[in-house]
Scaffold this motif. Structure first.
Motif, PDB file in Angstrom:
ATOM      1  N   ASP A  59       0.958  -1.271  -0.327  1.00 57.35           N
ATOM      2  CA  ASP A  59       0.329  -0.101  -0.170  1.00 57.35           C
ATOM      3  C   ASP A  59       0.574   1.301   0.401  1.00 57.35           C
ATOM      4  OD1 ASP A  59      -2.620   1.343   0.448  1.00 57.35           O
ATOM      5  OD2 ASP A  59      -1.309   2.156   2.119  1.00 57.35           O
ATOM      6  N   THR A  60       0.357   2.053  -0.960  1.00 57.51           N
ATOM      7  CA  THR A  60       1.390   3.356  -1.060  1.00 57.51           C
ATOM      8  C   THR A  60       1.557   4.400   0.688  1.00 57.51           C
ATOM      9  OG1 THR A  60       0.576   3.599  -3.425  1.00 57.51           O
ATOM     10  CG2 THR A  60       1.363   5.020  -2.195  1.00 57.51           C
ATOM     11  N   SER A  61       0.667   4.329   0.944  1.00 56.11           N
ATOM     12  CA  SER A  61       0.812   5.385   1.945  1.00 56.11           C
ATOM     13  C   SER A  61       1.890   4.792   3.150  1.00 56.11           C
ATOM     14  CB  SER A  61      -0.696   6.084   2.294  1.00 56.11           C
ATOM     15  OG  SER A  61      -1.210   6.259   2.114  1.00 56.11           O
ATOM     16  N   ALA A  62       1.000   3.384   3.744  1.00 53.86           N
ATOM     17  CA  ALA A  62       1.975   2.473   3.930  1.00 53.86           C
ATOM     18  C   ALA A  62       3.482   2.467   3.973  1.00 53.86           C
ATOM     19  CB  ALA A  62       1.461   1.421   5.113  1.00 53.86           C
ATOM     20  N   ALA A  63       3.144   2.966   2.779  1.00 53.03           N
ATOM     21  CA  ALA A  63       5.385   2.221   2.670  1.00 53.03           C
ATOM     22  C   ALA A  63       5.690   3.213   2.259  1.00 53.03           C
ATOM     23  CB  ALA A  63       4.780   1.509   0.666  1.00 53.03           C
TER      24      ALA A  63
END
Length: 310
Positions: A59-63
Motif C-alpha cells: 500500500d502506497t501510504s503505508a509504504a
C-alpha cells in the motif's frame, strides 16, 4: 504500528513471497533488515549488486511511511526500488526522494520454466546491444546484461531439495551440449575466471555490473569455441529462495551463433534447481533481451529506483 520482521518466513508471509522483496532481503543476513506496516513491507540490504538497496512493496501510504522509517535507520545511501506505479507514488510522498531510473525486473518461478528445444547452432537471433553509458539513468540498478543473446537452451528444471536449515546448496556441475561439441560448464579455476572472464567483459561488455572477484558473485558459467571462452553468465547475489542471473556477455566475434542463449538457459536451470526461482534485471529499451527472456518463461515487471537527495 511498524514492526520489525525477524525471519525470512515472516517476511515471505508479509509480502506474499514477492521475489523482488525476497531477493533484496537476501535471507535477512549480512546486515539486511525488513519492516512491515499494514499492507506494506520494505526490506533493506547493503552492497547487493553494487549498491545499498531498499525494496518497497504494498500500500502506497503505508509504504511511504515505512520508507521514511527505514531510511532513518539505515541511512541515505539506500535506494528504494519496486514496481513502477508504487515507486512513483512513494517518491511523490517522501520529500527527500527523487526518481533515479526505470527498468524491468524479470523472474522465473519453477512452474513457469518453459521447456523448448535449443535452436540449432548458428541460427541468427535478434542481437542484444550493449547499453550505452551515455544517457543511462543514475538509478544504481544497471542491469546485468551487456552484449548477450540468451535463448531457450534449458533442460527441464530439477526438483528443489532444501536441507533443514532452508539454505539451498549448489548443485553438482552439469553440462549442456550446444550441438557442435561445446558445452556450458561452471568455470572452476579462479585464475581462469579472473583472466578470461575479466578480459571478455572488459573488451565486449565493459558496463557489466558483475565482474570477477566482486563480492556476491558466486560462480561463472561459460562455453568455449575451439578452446576460447566465447560466452559467459554469472550466478550472483543469490538469496536462499531467489537466484539471480548477471554478467551475461558474448565475445563480439562469436555473436550470432546462439552461444549466450545456451549459457543463460543453462544457468537459469541451475538457479531454479538451487533456489526455486531465477530473476534478472534488464533495460526497458532492450526489446530483444526482453523478448528472449519472455520466451524462456520469465515474467516482466516495470520497476523504478529512487534516490535520496540532500
Amino acid at each position: 504500528m511498524i514492526r520489525r520482521l525477524r525471519s525470512e518466513a515472516e517476511l515471505a508471509a508479509a509480502c506474499g513471497d514477492d521475489d523482488l522483496v525476497m531477493w533484496t532481503a537476501q535471507g535477512l543476513r549480512g546486515g539486511a533488515r525488513a519492516w512491515a506496516l499494514g499492507d506494506a513491507v520494505v526490506a533493506s540490504c547493503p552492497a547487493i549488486s553494487r549498491h545499498d538497496r531498499l525494496a518497497v512493496w504494498g500500500d502506497t501510504s503505508a509504504a511511504a511511511e515505512l520508507v521514511e522509517h527505514a531510511l532513518a535507520e539505515v541511512g541515505p545511501t539506500y535506494r528504494p526500488w519496486g514496481e513502477l506505479e508504487l515507486l512513483v507514488d512513494v517518491t511523490a510522498k517522501v520529500d527527500v526522494l527523487r526518481e533515479g531510473g526505470r527498468f524491468s525486473w524479470m523472474s522465473l518461478p519453477p512452474a513457469d520454466a518453459r521447456m523448448s528445444a535449443p535452436a540449432a547452432p548458428g541460427r541468427p537471433d535478434a542481437e542484444m546491444t550493449p547499453p550505452s553509458a551515455a544517457g543511462r539513468p543514475d538509478d544504481g540498478m544497471n542491469p546485468p546484461f551487456a552484449v548477450s543473446r540468451p535463448d531457450d537452451g534449458m533442460n527441464p528444471p530439477f526438483a528443489v531439495s532444501r536441507p533443514a536449515d532452508g539454505v539451498s546448496r549448489p548443485s553438482a556441475a552439469r553440462t549442456a551440449e550446444d550441438g557442435a561439441g561445446g558445452a556450458v560448464v561452471w568455470l572452476e579455476d579462479e585464475a581462469e575466471v579472473v583472466a578470461e572472464v575479466g578480459a571478455l567483459l572488459a573488451a565486449d561488455a565493459p558496463h557489466s555490473y558483475a565482474v570477477p572477484g566482486m563480492a556476491g558473485i558466486r560462480r561463472w558459467a561459460g562455453i568455449r569455441v575451439d578452446g576460447e571462452l566465447a560466452a559467459v553468465a554469472a550466478d550472483a547475489w543469490p538469496a536462499p529462495t531467489v537466484g539471480f542471473l548477471a554478467g551475461v556477455a558474448t565475445r563480439a566475434r562469436f555473436r550470432g551463433r546462439g552461444l549466450a542463449r545456451l549459457v543463460c538457459g543453462w544457468v537459469t536451470r541451475e538457479l531454479v534447481a538451487a533456489h526455486g526461482r531465477a530473476t534478472l534485471m534488464v533495460d526497458d529499451d532492450n526489446a530483444a533481451a526482453i523478448a528472449v527472456y519472455e520466451r524462456l518463461g520469465y515474467g516482466r515487471r516495470r520497476v523504478m529506483a529512487a534516490r535520496v537527495t540532500p
